[in-house]
Design a protein around this motif. Structure first.
Motif, PDB file in Angstrom:
ATOM      1  N   ILE A  88      15.937  34.972  31.050  1.00  0.00           N
ATOM      2  CA  ILE A  88      16.473  34.702  32.483  1.00  0.00           C
ATOM      3  C   ILE A  88      16.383  33.445  32.787  1.00  0.00           C
ATOM      4  O   ILE A  88      15.338  32.961  33.207  1.00  0.00           O
ATOM      5  CB  ILE A  88      15.707  35.857  33.443  1.00  0.00           C
ATOM      6  CG1 ILE A  88      15.915  37.404  32.652  1.00  0.00           C
ATOM      7  CG2 ILE A  88      16.393  35.686  34.652  1.00  0.00           C
ATOM      8  CD1 ILE A  88      15.141  38.374  33.554  1.00  0.00           C
ATOM      9  N   ASP A  89      17.494  32.891  32.780  1.00  0.00           N
ATOM     10  CA  ASP A  89      17.898  31.599  33.373  1.00  0.00           C
ATOM     11  C   ASP A  89      19.116  31.325  33.839  1.00  0.00           C
ATOM     12  O   ASP A  89      20.004  32.535  34.206  1.00  0.00           O
ATOM     13  CB  ASP A  89      17.766  30.716  32.161  1.00  0.00           C
ATOM     14  CG  ASP A  89      18.655  30.814  30.847  1.00  0.00           C
ATOM     15  OD1 ASP A  89      19.616  31.549  31.219  1.00  0.00           O
ATOM     16  OD2 ASP A  89      18.357  30.651  29.778  1.00  0.00           O
ATOM     17  N   GLY A  94      24.267  38.158  33.022  1.00  0.00           N
ATOM     18  CA  GLY A  94      24.422  39.297  34.066  1.00  0.00           C
ATOM     19  C   GLY A  94      24.701  38.387  35.360  1.00  0.00           C
ATOM     20  O   GLY A  94      25.278  38.885  36.291  1.00  0.00           O
ATOM     21  N   LEU A  95      24.283  36.972  35.406  1.00  0.00           N
ATOM     22  CA  LEU A  95      24.821  36.227  36.693  1.00  0.00           C
ATOM     23  C   LEU A  95      26.295  35.936  36.605  1.00  0.00           C
ATOM     24  O   LEU A  95      26.898  36.048  37.708  1.00  0.00           O
ATOM     25  CB  LEU A  95      23.933  34.892  36.731  1.00  0.00           C
ATOM     26  CG  LEU A  95      22.446  34.887  36.840  1.00  0.00           C
ATOM     27  CD1 LEU A  95      22.035  33.722  36.749  1.00  0.00           C
ATOM     28  CD2 LEU A  95      22.148  35.569  38.209  1.00  0.00           C
ATOM     29  N   ASP A  96      26.762  35.703  35.251  1.00  0.00           N
ATOM     30  CA  ASP A  96      28.521  35.427  35.522  1.00  0.00           C
ATOM     31  C   ASP A  96      29.083  36.852  35.763  1.00  0.00           C
ATOM     32  O   ASP A  96      30.114  36.719  36.285  1.00  0.00           O
ATOM     33  CB  ASP A  96      28.796  35.155  34.177  1.00  0.00           C
ATOM     34  CG  ASP A  96      28.137  33.969  33.543  1.00  0.00           C
ATOM     35  OD1 ASP A  96      28.136  32.894  34.197  1.00  0.00           O
ATOM     36  OD2 ASP A  96      27.755  33.755  32.060  1.00  0.00           O
ATOM     37  N   LEU A  97      28.405  38.032  35.740  1.00  0.00           N
ATOM     38  CA  LEU A  97      29.144  39.269  35.987  1.00  0.00           C
ATOM     39  C   LEU A  97      28.800  39.524  37.420  1.00  0.00           C
ATOM     40  O   LEU A  97      29.378  40.629  38.022  1.00  0.00           O
ATOM     41  CB  LEU A  97      28.522  40.241  34.899  1.00  0.00           C
ATOM     42  CG  LEU A  97      29.000  39.987  33.605  1.00  0.00           C
ATOM     43  CD1 LEU A  97      28.434  40.855  32.654  1.00  0.00           C
ATOM     44  CD2 LEU A  97      30.688  40.489  33.355  1.00  0.00           C
ATOM     45  N   GLY A  98      27.966  38.730  38.256  1.00  0.00           N
ATOM     46  CA  GLY A  98      27.617  39.104  39.410  1.00  0.00           C
ATOM     47  C   GLY A  98      26.593  40.285  39.749  1.00  0.00           C
ATOM     48  O   GLY A  98      26.417  40.954  40.632  1.00  0.00           O
ATOM     49  N   PRO A 100      22.903  41.952  40.249  1.00  0.00           N
ATOM     50  CA  PRO A 100      21.647  41.467  41.050  1.00  0.00           C
ATOM     51  C   PRO A 100      20.698  40.947  40.436  1.00  0.00           C
ATOM     52  O   PRO A 100      20.529  41.459  39.242  1.00  0.00           O
ATOM     53  CB  PRO A 100      21.492  42.878  41.932  1.00  0.00           C
ATOM     54  CG  PRO A 100      22.058  43.833  41.510  1.00  0.00           C
ATOM     55  CD  PRO A 100      23.281  43.282  40.490  1.00  0.00           C
ATOM     56  N   GLU A 101      19.911  39.932  40.811  1.00  0.00           N
ATOM     57  CA  GLU A 101      18.746  39.670  40.038  1.00  0.00           C
ATOM     58  C   GLU A 101      18.005  40.386  39.560  1.00  0.00           C
ATOM     59  O   GLU A 101      17.269  40.517  38.530  1.00  0.00           O
ATOM     60  CB  GLU A 101      17.966  38.491  40.942  1.00  0.00           C
ATOM     61  CG  GLU A 101      17.301  37.578  40.134  1.00  0.00           C
ATOM     62  CD  GLU A 101      16.863  36.171  40.978  1.00  0.00           C
ATOM     63  OE1 GLU A 101      15.637  35.733  40.822  1.00  0.00           O
ATOM     64  OE2 GLU A 101      17.766  35.838  41.817  1.00  0.00           O
ATOM     65  N   GLU A 102      17.644  41.635  40.200  1.00  0.00           N
ATOM     66  CA  GLU A 102      16.647  42.629  39.927  1.00  0.00           C
ATOM     67  C   GLU A 102      17.162  43.488  38.627  1.00  0.00           C
ATOM     68  O   GLU A 102      16.321  44.377  37.957  1.00  0.00           O
ATOM     69  CB  GLU A 102      16.346  43.549  41.027  1.00  0.00           C
ATOM     70  CG  GLU A 102      17.350  44.349  41.688  1.00  0.00           C
ATOM     71  CD  GLU A 102      18.178  43.680  42.812  1.00  0.00           C
ATOM     72  OE1 GLU A 102      18.654  44.402  43.508  1.00  0.00           O
ATOM     73  OE2 GLU A 102      17.899  42.375  42.800  1.00  0.00           O
ATOM     74  N   ASN A 106      17.543  44.269  32.921  1.00  0.00           N
ATOM     75  CA  ASN A 106      17.855  45.450  32.215  1.00  0.00           C
ATOM     76  C   ASN A 106      19.183  44.980  31.283  1.00  0.00           C
ATOM     77  O   ASN A 106      19.785  45.989  30.720  1.00  0.00           O
ATOM     78  CB  ASN A 106      18.328  46.575  33.165  1.00  0.00           C
ATOM     79  CG  ASN A 106      17.265  46.706  34.109  1.00  0.00           C
ATOM     80  OD1 ASN A 106      16.092  47.259  33.286  1.00  0.00           O
ATOM     81  ND2 ASN A 106      17.314  47.113  35.286  1.00  0.00           N
ATOM     82  N   VAL A 107      19.504  43.858  30.889  1.00  0.00           N
ATOM     83  CA  VAL A 107      20.488  43.328  30.190  1.00  0.00           C
ATOM     84  C   VAL A 107      20.174  42.945  28.816  1.00  0.00           C
ATOM     85  O   VAL A 107      19.079  42.267  28.604  1.00  0.00           O
ATOM     86  CB  VAL A 107      21.228  42.197  30.768  1.00  0.00           C
ATOM     87  CG1 VAL A 107      22.234  41.576  29.988  1.00  0.00           C
ATOM     88  CG2 VAL A 107      21.790  42.503  32.021  1.00  0.00           C
ATOM     89  N   ILE A 108      20.505  43.422  27.733  1.00  0.00           N
ATOM     90  CA  ILE A 108      20.666  42.918  26.396  1.00  0.00           C
ATOM     91  C   ILE A 108      22.067  42.604  26.069  1.00  0.00           C
ATOM     92  O   ILE A 108      23.009  42.928  26.305  1.00  0.00           O
ATOM     93  CB  ILE A 108      20.056  44.114  25.445  1.00  0.00           C
ATOM     94  CG1 ILE A 108      19.730  43.450  24.008  1.00  0.00           C
ATOM     95  CG2 ILE A 108      21.100  45.276  25.183  1.00  0.00           C
ATOM     96  CD1 ILE A 108      19.010  44.505  23.307  1.00  0.00           C
ATOM     97  N   TYR A 109      21.908  41.379  24.990  1.00  0.00           N
ATOM     98  CA  TYR A 109      23.208  40.790  24.505  1.00  0.00           C
ATOM     99  C   TYR A 109      23.551  41.275  23.241  1.00  0.00           C
ATOM    100  O   TYR A 109      22.536  41.623  22.315  1.00  0.00           O
ATOM    101  CB  TYR A 109      23.021  39.174  24.401  1.00  0.00           C
ATOM    102  CG  TYR A 109      22.942  38.454  25.573  1.00  0.00           C
ATOM    103  CD1 TYR A 109      22.843  39.066  26.907  1.00  0.00           C
ATOM    104  CD2 TYR A 109      22.575  37.122  25.534  1.00  0.00           C
ATOM    105  CE1 TYR A 109      22.570  38.186  27.914  1.00  0.00           C
ATOM    106  CE2 TYR A 109      22.699  36.194  26.789  1.00  0.00           C
ATOM    107  CZ  TYR A 109      22.416  36.934  27.957  1.00  0.00           C
ATOM    108  OH  TYR A 109      22.348  36.075  28.888  1.00  0.00           O
TER     109      TYR A 109
END
Length: 237
Positions: A88-89, A94-98, A100-102, A106-109
């Protein structure tokens, strides 16, 4: 050893049907993984269409930070697909997609997916996707979002993602200034309701950015006068 999938593929160079199986890859498979990646990149007319993984990134995945599934004919690796649990950096998709930080944990690439040239045309990328996504729930950590990047104009890779019900949620500069679509699938809500269909030419990135900025997402292709255009829609919340 229990295989994750068994079937057949056609060797296009030999015009011969061969038995094929899929299994999970581990640290000892790293040399053949990197060799296959090298061969695939060398075969591409447009090298920038594929963002290769470094040795460090492969090691990161193979050391319990993701999942690698390989397709084999006898003992030869002919293709593979990777899932990566990202750090998480500031570059997190997830940040590009908007998101929320929490939600970022829960994101995998969905990372690189490659198939040797002589085995293309077998829908192997799609089959590898099906197999690796079936294995995803077996990881210790559970995930809600599957994200990836795809280069604009990379129609085969975009088709692969659309077939998995992923959608384009953003278009950003990544990897030192290269344009990339950010695609995502919400595993808790895999299908979306939508309205306002618009198609946009593949190379009209400015128009695509405008639509994405106004809440549209890209969900597939439409043929317009014989040419592929991306279909954008507005999700109904």
């Amino acid at each position: 050893m229990k295989f994750l999938y068994e079937g057949t593929v056609t060797n296009q160079a030999l015009r011969k049907t061969e038995s094929m199986y899929m299994k999970r890859l581990f640290l000892e498979d790293l040399p053949i993984i990197e060799q296959v990646q090298k061969e695939v990149i060398e075969s591409l007319p447009e090298k920038a269409a594929l963002q290769p993984l470094s040795t460090e990134e492969f090691l990161f995945i193979l050391n319990e930070r993701g999942l690698l599934i390989g397709a084999f004919v006898e003992d030869q690796l002919i293709g593979f697909r990777a899932l990566l649990i990202p750090e998480i950096d500031d570059e997190h998709l997830g940040l590009d997609l908007g998101l929320p930080e929490e939600e970022l944990p829960n994101v995998i690439y969905q990372e690189i997916s490659v198939v040797l040239p002589e085995y293309r045309g077998n829908r192997l990328q799609q089959k590898l996707a099906e197999v690796i996504m079936k294995e995803l729930p077996n990881l210790e950590q559970q995930f809600r979002y599957v994200c990836c990047t795809v280069a604009p104009m990379n129609i085969p890779s975009l088709k692969d993602k659309f077939l998995q019900q992923m959608h384009i949620g953003a278009l950003k500069e990544k990897y030192n200034g290269m344009d990339r679509y950010i695609l995502v699938k919400d595993l808790e809500h895999p299908t979306i309701r939508y309205e306002n269909h618009i198609t946009v030419k593949l190379d009209d990135l400015e128009k695509q950015r405008q639509l994405l900025d106004h809440g549209y997402v890209g969900i597939g292709f439409q043929l317009v006068k014989g040419f592929h255009e991306i279909e954008f829609v507005k999700p109904v919340l």
